[in-house]
Design a protein around this motif. Sequence first.
Motif, PDB file in Angstrom:
ATOM      1  N   ILE A  78      28.276  71.162  91.981  1.00 42.57           N
ATOM      2  CA  ILE A  78      27.250  71.388  92.985  1.00 42.57           C
ATOM      3  C   ILE A  78      27.845  72.321  94.028  1.00 42.57           C
ATOM      4  N   GLY A  79      27.082  73.348  94.404  1.00 44.25           N
ATOM      5  CA  GLY A  79      27.646  74.324  95.325  1.00 44.25           C
ATOM      6  C   GLY A  79      26.568  75.010  96.137  1.00 44.25           C
ATOM      7  N   GLY A  80      26.930  75.434  97.333  1.00 42.00           N
ATOM      8  CA  GLY A  80      25.967  76.083  98.202  1.00 42.00           C
ATOM      9  C   GLY A  80      26.140  77.586  98.190  1.00 42.00           C
ATOM     10  N   TRP A  81      25.015  78.290  98.113  1.00 37.26           N
ATOM     11  CA  TRP A  81      25.030  79.747  98.245  1.00 37.26           C
ATOM     12  C   TRP A  81      24.379  80.108  99.555  1.00 37.26           C
ATOM     13  N   SER A  82      24.971  81.049 100.269  1.00 32.59           N
ATOM     14  CA  SER A  82      24.275  81.569 101.436  1.00 32.59           C
ATOM     15  C   SER A  82      24.456  83.078 101.493  1.00 32.59           C
ATOM     16  N   ARG A  83      23.434  83.720 101.992  1.00 34.93           N
ATOM     17  CA  ARG A  83      23.450  85.178 102.111  1.00 34.93           C
ATOM     18  C   ARG A  83      24.665  85.622 102.913  1.00 34.93           C
ATOM     19  N   ALA A  84      25.008  84.839 103.954  1.00 38.90           N
ATOM     20  CA  ALA A  84      26.109  85.215 104.840  1.00 38.90           C
ATOM     21  C   ALA A  84      27.442  85.232 104.082  1.00 38.90           C
ATOM     22  N   ALA A  85      27.624  84.267 103.184  1.00 39.90           N
ATOM     23  CA  ALA A  85      28.908  84.170 102.477  1.00 39.90           C
ATOM     24  C   ALA A  85      28.946  85.037 101.221  1.00 39.90           C
ATOM     25  N   SER A  86      27.786  85.446 100.724  1.00 36.48           N
ATOM     26  CA  SER A  86      27.732  86.244  99.504  1.00 36.48           C
ATOM     27  C   SER A  86      28.465  87.553  99.755  1.00 36.48           C
TER      28      SER A  86
END
Lengths: 372, 371
Positions: free
Chosen positions: B342-350
Amino acid sequence: MPSRSAFAVLRRIVQSGVIAAVLAAVLSVQAVAFDHEAFARRSLDRHIIPGYRQFAAAADAQDTAIAALCAAPTDQALEGARNAFGEALQAWGRIEHIRFGPVMEQNRYASLLFWPDPRGIARRQIERTVSQQDKEALAAETLADKSVALQGFTALDILLFAPASETLARSQPAAAFRCGYASAIARNVARVAKETLQAWSEPDGFAARWLHPGPDNLAFLSAKETTQAIGQSYLNGLKQLRNIRLAGPLGFKDRKVRPLEPPVPNSSRALALAIADIEGLRALLLDTGLSEPPVAGAPPHTVMQSTVGEFDTAISSIRKAAGLSKKPFEDAAARTQLILVGFPLKNAFDTGAAYLSEEAGLTIGFNALDGD
Amino acid sequence: MHSMAIDRRTFLIGGATAALGPKLGLAQPACARDRYVAACREPSGTYAAVAYSEGCGLGHRVALPGRGHDLVQRPGTSECVVFARRPGTFAIAFHVDGSAPPVEFRTRTDRHFHGHGAFSPDGHLLYTSENDFDAARGVIGVRDSTADYRQIGEFASGGLEPHDICLLSDGRTLVVANGGIETHPSSDRENLNIADMDPSLAYIDIETGDVLEVHRLPPSLHKLSIRHLALTLDDMAFLGCQYEGPASEHPALVGFHRRGESLRLIDAPDHAYRAMQNYVGSISADAAGEFIAATSPRGGRALIIDATSRRIVSQIPLADVCGVAPRHVGASFLLASGSGDIGGWSRAASPAPLATTHEDVAWDNHMIRLG
């Protein structure tokens, strides 16, 4: 005493060395990457092409036998046509687990065996075609543009084996349409079989894509994807056979759902087809080398060898069921034999799935296999 | 000295409490604000619906009698309904805080669920996508949440095999993804009409049952099954599709539609769809409605699409990924896989690689964020 002690130490060192060597050998065997290219080549040369070649030959023989029946209707010719139908159906059963490539194009797959059919669509359409004497059903070319339910073994089973089929052995005008329609189906099946084989084997055909995956290849990006295709064929083939072809007519449901009518019920060849399915899946293991050592010289893969045995067990149970009754899905003793078949098929699925993920590195995903 | 001992003790056991947090009822402050719930398979082979939050891991769990699929939250309450995976017939309403015993309900014997549902805005009525299998007809069941989910009605879904359904912001129009595939419980999950598949997107007035609009793709794409939906705040419906045609063909798998307009697909450069192996398993809009995430467990990747420009902004590899839900902040999603990652994606970290944690369950197709 000291020398004896020294000997013991030495022996221990030697033993540990032997153990280390054995371990190293085992580890190196495991470390050798699964050869996806070689697997693709074996699958093609030993399984897919021979399977389609045998099907095309049996479909041709069926076409010839039904044409001969229509030209000169006799009891013997009808018998010949019926036997040829059985042979062609079994040849299809042995390769029907391959559900990728040319057979999935132009609705070829769906046109060969319209089953399962829980709402009885095929029977209604076929009966209407016969009663209305639809002329478009008399030529393979026009038949191919009609409903897939009218085109394959399901329709031939009705035309060649249902009660009115006896008229096919006599020179009666009423039988002429029936025979002409059956003949058009047989010709169409032969065409589909031949086209499938050709589409694989012609220059720049599907075999070229199969053996040369890469970025410009629309079907396969890497050789691992070809192994994935074979792996899915094996696992889905087992699932279809167990959960639908056998469990469907057995009627294992937790609510009021009618059991499925078995495939080709008029010719009572549902179990012969199930055996052909199992033979095809067993051949997939043997032909592709899945049951052999992963690398030359390694010990045999006992789990996969025992899986071959699971298929033998399944076939022998089905043979027993077939011997007990003409209507094996309704007969209590035959049903018991058929219920037993579920276990070896489940084992073959589980060991296959474990092997494909551990040895071939495939992702047998909880969600990827789901299809929803 | 005393405080130092406590600090030392906290330090030494801190890792353990973080890992065991939900079970011990400790480490609550470490829980992220967003709480999620999804169906899953447990290591013992049992099925459940389970709550999850980043930082705290697994929370309240409800056992299921079989494999689940999607869930829906009853507006304004802590109650959720989890639906059986097709051709299952059970659904279970439960409170994610465990405050009341779960309520199980079933379809009529001549129907089964397709795994999805939607609540009326007041939380009174539950709409469910179902299969009238002997008639090969899609239906939407209507149930009363205040009467143990007793079925009170049914209307046609405007097509075959309704799968995902969503209510538009008017609170009255239901948008239905009719997958177009005929199945029958006697035949497991087999596609019975591959030659004649007829997927569609239908809009239905839930007060009258009237089918308001039905949209189809061009005939050449009749094997592109429209199965999942994600709505943006302005009622743009994004569609997640699965292609049942030959594997060497790779049509677009994500489309979009707004009432009164025509149905369109989103082109993707560089074979982005090809890597998804003709299969989108779930689709979700972010909290601001600016980004769409479409997941493919077969391809082991998620596509992030800009909802306005309809361009692909990111491709995220994660084996067997399917579940996807928005975080409360915009431009961010949580992704869950069948292997438990399970993992989070965010535009900021991409485009940094997805950092994942692991839970000892196989996350099923869908995950929702609790409101």
